[in-house]
Write an enzyme that holds these catalytic residues in place. Sequence first.
Site, PDB file in Angstrom:
ATOM      1  N   LYS A  22      55.640 110.663 -40.066  1.00 18.84           N
ATOM      2  CA  LYS A  22      56.159 110.565 -38.691  1.00 18.84           C
ATOM      3  C   LYS A  22      56.330 109.105 -38.278  1.00 18.84           C
ATOM      4  CE  LYS A  22      53.174 110.987 -35.072  1.00 18.84           C
ATOM      5  NZ  LYS A  22      53.211 109.836 -34.138  1.00 18.84           N
ATOM      6  N   ASN A  23      55.274 108.310 -38.506  1.00 17.04           N
ATOM      7  CA  ASN A  23      55.301 106.944 -37.986  1.00 17.04           C
ATOM      8  C   ASN A  23      56.155 105.990 -38.824  1.00 17.04           C
ATOM      9  OD1 ASN A  23      53.817 107.790 -35.859  1.00 17.04           O
ATOM     10  ND2 ASN A  23      51.863 106.960 -36.588  1.00 17.04           N
ATOM     11  N   CYS A 116      48.213 106.657 -21.878  1.00 17.29           N
ATOM     12  CA  CYS A 116      48.253 107.973 -22.516  1.00 17.29           C
ATOM     13  C   CYS A 116      46.829 108.415 -22.799  1.00 17.29           C
ATOM     14  CB  CYS A 116      49.137 107.972 -23.750  1.00 17.29           C
ATOM     15  SG  CYS A 116      48.348 107.396 -25.222  1.00 17.29           S
ATOM     16  N   ARG A 121      47.464 101.361 -23.705  1.00 19.57           N
ATOM     17  CA  ARG A 121      48.605 101.112 -24.590  1.00 19.57           C
ATOM     18  C   ARG A 121      49.767 100.375 -23.913  1.00 19.57           C
ATOM     19  NH1 ARG A 121      49.752 106.260 -28.189  1.00 19.57           N
ATOM     20  NH2 ARG A 121      50.530 104.688 -29.624  1.00 19.57           N
ATOM     21  N   ASP A 311      43.987 106.721 -36.670  1.00 20.29           N
ATOM     22  CA  ASP A 311      44.623 108.044 -36.662  1.00 20.29           C
ATOM     23  C   ASP A 311      43.873 109.062 -37.534  1.00 20.29           C
ATOM     24  OD1 ASP A 311      46.507 107.165 -34.919  1.00 20.29           O
ATOM     25  OD2 ASP A 311      48.095 106.891 -36.409  1.00 20.29           O
ATOM     26  N   ARG A 405      53.745 117.703 -32.587  1.00 24.03           N
ATOM     27  CA  ARG A 405      54.343 116.372 -32.570  1.00 24.03           C
ATOM     28  C   ARG A 405      54.227 115.708 -33.936  1.00 24.03           C
ATOM     29  NH1 ARG A 405      51.562 112.638 -29.168  1.00 24.03           N
ATOM     30  NH2 ARG A 405      52.926 111.340 -30.405  1.00 24.03           N
TER      31      ARG A 405
HETATM   32  N1  EPU Z   1      48.533  96.568 -27.825  1.00 29.63           N
HETATM   33  C1  EPU Z   1      48.621  95.750 -26.721  1.00 29.63           C
HETATM   34  N2  EPU Z   1      49.866  95.369 -26.314  1.00 29.63           N
HETATM   35  C2  EPU Z   1      50.998  95.757 -26.951  1.00 29.63           C
HETATM   36  C3  EPU Z   1      50.905  96.590 -28.089  1.00 29.63           C
HETATM   37  C4  EPU Z   1      49.644  96.987 -28.498  1.00 29.63           C
HETATM   38  O1  EPU Z   1      47.604  95.375 -26.125  1.00 29.63           O
HETATM   39  O2  EPU Z   1      52.088  95.359 -26.530  1.00 29.63           O
HETATM   40  C5  EPU Z   1      47.198  97.022 -28.304  1.00 29.63           C
HETATM   41  C6  EPU Z   1      47.023  98.528 -28.134  1.00 29.63           C
HETATM   42  O3  EPU Z   1      46.638  98.894 -26.840  1.00 29.63           O
HETATM   43  C7  EPU Z   1      45.966  98.807 -29.178  1.00 29.63           C
HETATM   44  C8  EPU Z   1      46.313  97.822 -30.300  1.00 29.63           C
HETATM   45  O4  EPU Z   1      47.131  96.830 -29.693  1.00 29.63           O
HETATM   46  O5  EPU Z   1      44.693  98.508 -28.677  1.00 29.63           O
HETATM   47  C9  EPU Z   1      47.049  98.395 -31.486  1.00 29.63           C
HETATM   48  O6  EPU Z   1      48.050  99.297 -31.046  1.00 29.63           O
HETATM   49  P1  EPU Z   1      49.464  99.402 -31.758  1.00 29.63           P
HETATM   50  O7  EPU Z   1      50.466  98.688 -30.959  1.00 29.63           O
HETATM   51  O8  EPU Z   1      49.324  99.028 -33.197  1.00 29.63           O
HETATM   52  O9  EPU Z   1      49.755 100.947 -31.632  1.00 29.63           O
HETATM   53  P2  EPU Z   1      51.198 101.582 -31.543  1.00 29.63           P
HETATM   54  O10 EPU Z   1      52.145 100.742 -32.284  1.00 29.63           O
HETATM   55  O11 EPU Z   1      51.510 101.942 -30.140  1.00 29.63           O
HETATM   56  C10 EPU Z   1      51.033 103.005 -33.731  1.00 29.63           C
HETATM   57  C11 EPU Z   1      51.118 104.451 -34.093  1.00 29.63           C
HETATM   58  C12 EPU Z   1      49.898 105.176 -33.563  1.00 29.63           C
HETATM   59  C13 EPU Z   1      48.652 104.528 -34.172  1.00 29.63           C
HETATM   60  C14 EPU Z   1      48.633 103.029 -33.877  1.00 29.63           C
HETATM   61  C15 EPU Z   1      47.480 102.293 -34.549  1.00 29.63           C
HETATM   62  C16 EPU Z   1      53.500 104.817 -34.186  1.00 29.63           C
HETATM   63  C17 EPU Z   1      54.706 105.460 -33.602  1.00 29.63           C
HETATM   64  N3  EPU Z   1      52.353 105.001 -33.543  1.00 29.63           N
HETATM   65  O12 EPU Z   1      50.982 102.952 -32.299  1.00 29.63           O
HETATM   66  O13 EPU Z   1      49.998 106.515 -33.997  1.00 29.63           O
HETATM   67  O14 EPU Z   1      47.498 105.122 -33.657  1.00 29.63           O
HETATM   68  O15 EPU Z   1      49.867 102.416 -34.311  1.00 29.63           O
HETATM   69  O16 EPU Z   1      47.541 102.447 -35.918  1.00 29.63           O
HETATM   70  O17 EPU Z   1      53.579 104.178 -35.224  1.00 29.63           O
HETATM   71  C18 EPU Z   1      49.636 108.841 -33.927  1.00 29.63           C
HETATM   72  O18 EPU Z   1      50.434 108.962 -34.850  1.00 29.63           O
HETATM   73  O19 EPU Z   1      48.898 109.787 -33.536  1.00 29.63           O
HETATM   74  C19 EPU Z   1      49.504 107.556 -33.252  1.00 29.63           C
HETATM   75  C20 EPU Z   1      48.935 107.428 -32.048  1.00 29.63           C
END
Ligand code: EPU
Length: 425
Positions: A22-23, A116, A121, A311, A405
């Site tokens: 998915k990701n 969320c 996030r 995850d 999802r």
């Molecule tokens: N963060 C910030 N600011 C930002 C972006 C991230 O503070 O602008 C923080 C987040 O709050 C968190 C950390 O950085 O504490 C890491 O979050 P990240 O941005 O890596 O998460 P994401 O990109 O929103 C993806 C996956 C998630 C997975 C996370 C961590 C996708 C579409 N989603 O989310 O997947 O948990 O990386 O590995 O790739 C899932 O599949 O169930 C899922 C939630």
Amino acid sequence: MEKLVIEGGVPLRGELKISGAKNAALPLIAATLLAPGTHVLYNVPNLRDTRTLLKLMEELGCSYEYNGSLLKVDTTIINHSEASYELVKTMRASVLVLGPLLARTGAAKVSLPGGCAIGARPIDFHIKGFEHLGAVCKLESGYVEASISDRLVGNTVYFDIPSVTATENLLMAATLAKGITVIKNAAREPEIGNLIDMLISMGAEIEGKDSDTITVHGVRHLHAAENRIIPDRIETGTYLIAIGATGGEATINNCCPAHLPALLEKLREAGFTILEDKHSLHIRSPRSAEGKLHVMHTNITTRPYPGYPTDLQAQFMALMAISDGASIINETIFENRFMHVAELCRMGADIKVDGKTAFVSGKGDTGLLGAPVMATDLRASSSLVIAGLAASGKTCISRIYHLERGYENLVEKLTGLGARVWKER
Ligand code: EPU
């Protein structure tokens, strides 16, 4: 609303095939926006999240054909550059269209995702990244509006924390920028490697795949290409843990064991025998002298890749809930990712939470008992499925739209391993 009913206590056995990730599918679909033409993607999982993104692609003016796991996206026409609140609120990853739209059309407007179930996030890293490349970003009425007068201009961007989708968004935008972009403290998840391979196949010039420093030499144009989505490492891990928690033995095919270093290590520490091939895994559960499942307690701390994935935290907690002894689980990525704890406790688990740490006292032989429980987010839901499969008696999980999802054909795959599981209205 549909529920998932599980009659637990059946050791899972046999073979199963993993779907595309998915990701990885989400950023790869978004990346098609960077170049006009017909892009072909193989191994695309048919999930609620991929369908949501395809709906958004249609709203932007693109068209697609989706047969089985083969997806053709025609991005010749883009006549709209907005991702509405209606779509973004159902899937935060919609924000991934921001980078490619901005780079190709010079403007993009995406609803701010908001908090969320697993944490606040924010998307400040994404916005900071685009601003470093010369975009003007403003927040208005719940939307981020990003625009450029001419072309994005390469720059060095450092992330405080390695963010998966911020790295992906910036990487996509940088491919069409003028000059060189360097992303420092970039995330290194395998899904980013998959995206880099796709961008290179489209004509991008990128160095530093799998490292925390990615260098992009911007080019004027990219072209459509054919690519394949990597196997879903989180789906693979979820089934490995499920098979293990039921005391089963099974083979998982079409997967990539190299993408699960931390989980495999932890399962071995817990006593499981795991045999790996390049594209398959075989897991055998540990037994006591009396022939009962005997899982050893072990601690985990979630970290960015190659650390233990957040995850797979909830799923591992379900396994530790039936282990012998006490385990400690530290969640360092998201601040609110223990929503499954209260539900696992309804099934008899003994878990206490203090801030980012969960203390799990394994029930050993006593095990868990089936109960009605509620799914709160995607991975929390899969932890309840694992607990239900391992428990004695009947578990009824409501709000299973979360599972849809991210897990393709979940009921069929589990039934194929001998589980007694079905959906009910
Ligand atoms: N963060 C910030 N600011 C930002 C972006 C991230 O503070 O602008 C923080 C987040 O709050 C968190 C950390 O950085 O504490 C890491 O979050 P990240 O941005 O890596 O998460 P994401 O990109 O929103 C993806 C996956 C998630 C997975 C996370 C961590 C996708 C579409 N989603 O989310 O997947 O948990 O990386 O590995 O790739 C899932 O599949 O169930 C899922 C939630």
